[in-house]
Design an enzyme around this catalytic site. Structure first.
Site, short mmCIF file in Angstrom:
data_model
loop_
_atom_site.label_atom_id
_atom_site.label_comp_id
_atom_site.label_asym_id
_atom_site.label_seq_id
_atom_site.Cartn_x
_atom_site.Cartn_y
_atom_site.Cartn_z
N GLY A 11 0.83 -1.21 0.00
CA GLY A 11 0.00 0.00 0.00
C GLY A 11 0.86 1.25 0.00
O GLY A 11 2.09 1.19 -0.12
N ARG A 105 3.79 -15.71 19.71
CA ARG A 105 4.57 -16.95 19.50
C ARG A 105 6.04 -16.65 19.23
O ARG A 105 6.93 -17.33 19.74
CB ARG A 105 3.97 -17.76 18.33
CG ARG A 105 4.55 -19.15 18.24
CD ARG A 105 4.14 -19.89 16.99
NE ARG A 105 4.66 -19.31 15.76
CZ ARG A 105 5.92 -19.31 15.39
NH1 ARG A 105 6.84 -19.85 16.16
NH2 ARG A 105 6.30 -18.76 14.24
N TYR A 144 -14.58 1.37 10.24
CA TYR A 144 -13.15 1.71 10.32
C TYR A 144 -12.80 2.19 11.72
O TYR A 144 -11.90 1.67 12.37
CB TYR A 144 -12.86 2.78 9.28
CG TYR A 144 -11.40 3.19 9.15
CD1 TYR A 144 -10.46 2.35 8.54
CD2 TYR A 144 -10.97 4.44 9.60
CE1 TYR A 144 -9.13 2.74 8.41
CE2 TYR A 144 -9.65 4.84 9.47
CZ TYR A 144 -8.73 3.99 8.86
OH TYR A 144 -7.42 4.39 8.72
N LYS A 148 -10.71 0.00 14.38
CA LYS A 148 -9.38 0.45 14.84
C LYS A 148 -9.36 0.64 16.35
O LYS A 148 -8.33 0.45 16.98
CB LYS A 148 -9.00 1.76 14.14
CG LYS A 148 -8.72 1.61 12.64
CD LYS A 148 -7.32 1.06 12.40
CE LYS A 148 -6.94 1.13 10.92
NZ LYS A 148 -5.59 0.61 10.67
N TYR A 158 -3.31 -7.79 24.91
CA TYR A 158 -2.23 -8.79 24.67
C TYR A 158 -0.98 -8.39 25.44
O TYR A 158 -0.23 -9.23 25.91
CB TYR A 158 -1.92 -8.92 23.17
CG TYR A 158 -2.68 -10.05 22.51
CD1 TYR A 158 -4.06 -9.98 22.37
CD2 TYR A 158 -2.03 -11.19 22.03
CE1 TYR A 158 -4.77 -11.01 21.77
CE2 TYR A 158 -2.73 -12.22 21.43
CZ TYR A 158 -4.10 -12.13 21.30
OH TYR A 158 -4.80 -13.15 20.72
P1 NAD Z 1 -3.49 1.78 1.66
O1 NAD Z 1 -4.91 1.45 1.37
O2 NAD Z 1 -2.66 2.37 0.59
O3 NAD Z 1 -2.72 0.52 2.22
C1 NAD Z 1 -3.34 -0.55 2.90
C2 NAD Z 1 -2.75 -1.85 2.39
O4 NAD Z 1 -3.32 -2.95 3.11
C3 NAD Z 1 -3.06 -2.09 0.91
O5 NAD Z 1 -1.91 -2.52 0.24
C4 NAD Z 1 -4.13 -3.20 0.94
O6 NAD Z 1 -4.13 -3.99 -0.22
C5 NAD Z 1 -3.71 -3.96 2.18
N1 NAD Z 1 -4.80 -4.72 2.83
C6 NAD Z 1 -6.05 -4.28 3.12
N2 NAD Z 1 -6.74 -5.26 3.74
C7 NAD Z 1 -5.90 -6.33 3.84
C8 NAD Z 1 -6.03 -7.64 4.39
N3 NAD Z 1 -7.17 -8.05 4.94
N4 NAD Z 1 -4.98 -8.48 4.31
C9 NAD Z 1 -3.81 -8.09 3.73
N5 NAD Z 1 -3.63 -6.86 3.19
C10 NAD Z 1 -4.68 -5.99 3.26
O7 NAD Z 1 -3.52 2.74 2.94
P2 NAD Z 1 -2.34 3.52 3.67
O8 NAD Z 1 -2.65 4.95 3.60
O9 NAD Z 1 -1.03 3.03 3.22
O10 NAD Z 1 -2.60 3.06 5.17
C11 NAD Z 1 -1.82 2.08 5.82
C12 NAD Z 1 -2.29 1.92 7.25
O11 NAD Z 1 -2.15 3.16 7.93
C13 NAD Z 1 -3.76 1.49 7.39
O12 NAD Z 1 -3.87 0.57 8.44
C14 NAD Z 1 -4.46 2.79 7.72
O13 NAD Z 1 -5.62 2.56 8.48
C15 NAD Z 1 -3.39 3.52 8.51
N6 NAD Z 1 -3.59 4.98 8.44
C16 NAD Z 1 -3.30 5.68 7.31
C17 NAD Z 1 -3.52 7.05 7.26
C18 NAD Z 1 -3.20 7.89 6.05
O14 NAD Z 1 -3.43 9.10 6.08
N7 NAD Z 1 -2.63 7.37 4.99
C19 NAD Z 1 -4.06 7.70 8.38
C20 NAD Z 1 -4.36 6.96 9.50
C21 NAD Z 1 -4.10 5.60 9.53
#
Ligand code: NAD
Ligand code: UDP
Length: 314
Positions: A11, A105, A144, A148, A158
């Site tokens: 991602g 683990r 979401y 979270k 945990y």
């Molecule tokens: P993104 O959508 O680009 O990346 C998320 C990645 O997770 C993608 O590659 C997707 O294919 C993969 N994914 C989704 N569900 C999955 C699953 N069940 N199993 C395996 N892979 C899975 O988003 P991002 O912006 O890179 O965000 C990454 C993380 O950071 C996320 O957890 C998001 O909630 C958190 N986050 C991001 C932001 C932001 O502004 N970008 C803000 C707050 C939190």
């Protein structure tokens, strides 16, 4: 050298993190189901002996010998996390349970990518980690937000119950190259619209605020949290406190791209937070971290990235 698992590694943020960890000399396993990520984001790493790419969905158990886990897997953009809300919750609950069992683990350290969304539509401004938030449990964003929040509870339990070395980071709006063009988030939408001289779509009247952090700053904060040797498990806010309205943000994008776009106003999605700005005192104190990239500098790099993508027809 450590063996590091990055879930969601294909991602936007995950791809930057994989690159950083390889540069730091680690072995990286990048795990992704490609829902919102893409092999294009990590193409330059394929073939590197220290990099392994695994197609896997974290809602199913995964096993490997690892020292550290960054759990990023979860769609982050509202249209994508709302596309299949039940799956989004499964990812934040079943997925996090699976990663915590693996950490337990392996005796691995684990970071959970939490979010400013756990504050919901905040009544306290700026948001500090000790604010419990104002979240609608049954709205369109709840899959979401509540997912979270539950993930944070699981991380904490945990740690308390099994002694797993957990760390929670609350990420505020982050932007940069390798965001998906059709991702639906405000930064990619506005830049792609402006580069094509299309209308800039503001949802609502544009008075809602966000604080945008450039991705390299965020990655530095994440790595510092993982490497922190104190008994500090978070949650800790990681974001840029420089706050602006979405209307001002649209004007800035038009200025930086020299676009001939008009600003148009569309309905505001329900439960869209009215304000968001991190208080980063805790990150400053515990991680000696604060953002260094100015918004115009970060946006110019992002604009260059999207401009190239559009010219390549990707
Ligand atoms: P993104 O959508 O680009 O990346 C998320 C990645 O997770 C993608 O590659 C997707 O294919 C993969 N994914 C989704 N569900 C999955 C699953 N069940 N199993 C395996 N892979 C899975 O988003 P991002 O912006 O890179 O965000 C990454 C993380 O950071 C996320 O957890 C998001 O909630 C958190 N986050 C991001 C932001 C932001 O502004 N970008 C803000 C707050 C939190
Ligand atoms: N937004 C907008 N136009 C768009 C996309 C988003 O005005 O084309 C608004 C959205 O309603 C929100 C803000 O910009 O108020 C940030 O949206 P984003 O989806 O990037 O992130 P989040 O709402 O999760 O902070």
């Amino acid at each position: 050298m450590k063996r590091v698992l990055v879930t969601g590694g294909a991602g936007f943020i995950g791809s930057h993190l994989c690159k950083r960890l390889l540069k730091d000399g680690h072995d990286v396993i990048c795990l992704d189901n490609y829902f919102t990520g893409s092999k294009d984001n990590i193409r330059e790493l394929i073939g590197n002996d220290h990099f392994e790419l695994v197609r896997h969905d974290i809602t199913n158990p995964y096993d490997a010998e690892v020292d550290e886990i960054y759990n990023l897997a979860c769609p982050a953009s509202p249209p994508y996390y709302q596309y299949n809300p039940v799956k989004t919750i499964r990812t934040s609950v079943m997925g996090v349970l699976n990663m915590l069992d693996l950490a337990n683990r392996c005796k691995a350290k684990i970071i959970q990518a939490s979010t400013s969304e756990i504050y919901g539509d905040p009544k306290v401004h700026p948001q500090r980690e000790d604010y419990w938030g104002n979240v609608n449990p049954i709205g369109v964003r709840s899959c979401y937000d509540e997912g979270k929040r539950c993930a944070e509870t699981l991380m904490t339990d945990y740690n308390r119950q099994y002694g797993v070395n957990t760390r929670i980071i609350r990420i505020f709006n982050t932007y940069g190259p390798f965001m998906a063009q059709n991702d639906g988030r405000v930064v990619s939408n506005f830049i792609v619209q402006a580069l094509q001289d299309k209308d800039i779509t503001i949802y609502g009247d544009g008075t809602q605020t966000r604080s945008f952090c450039y991705v390299s700053d965020l990655i530095e904060g994440m790595v510092r949290m993982m490497n922190n040797t104190e008994d500090f498990h978070g949650p800790v806010n990681l974001g840029n406190p420089s706050e602006r309205s979405i209307l001002d943000f649209a004007k800035l994008i038009i200025k930086l791209t020299n676009a001939n776009s008009n600003i148009i106003f569309k309905p505001l999605p329900s439960d869209d937070p009215t304000q968001r700005k991190p208080d980063i005192s805790l990150a400053k104190e515990k991680l000696h971290w604060e953002p260094t990239v100015d918004i115009e500098e970060g946006l110019m790099k992002t604009i260059e990235y999207f401009d190239k993508k559009l010219k390549e027809g990707k």
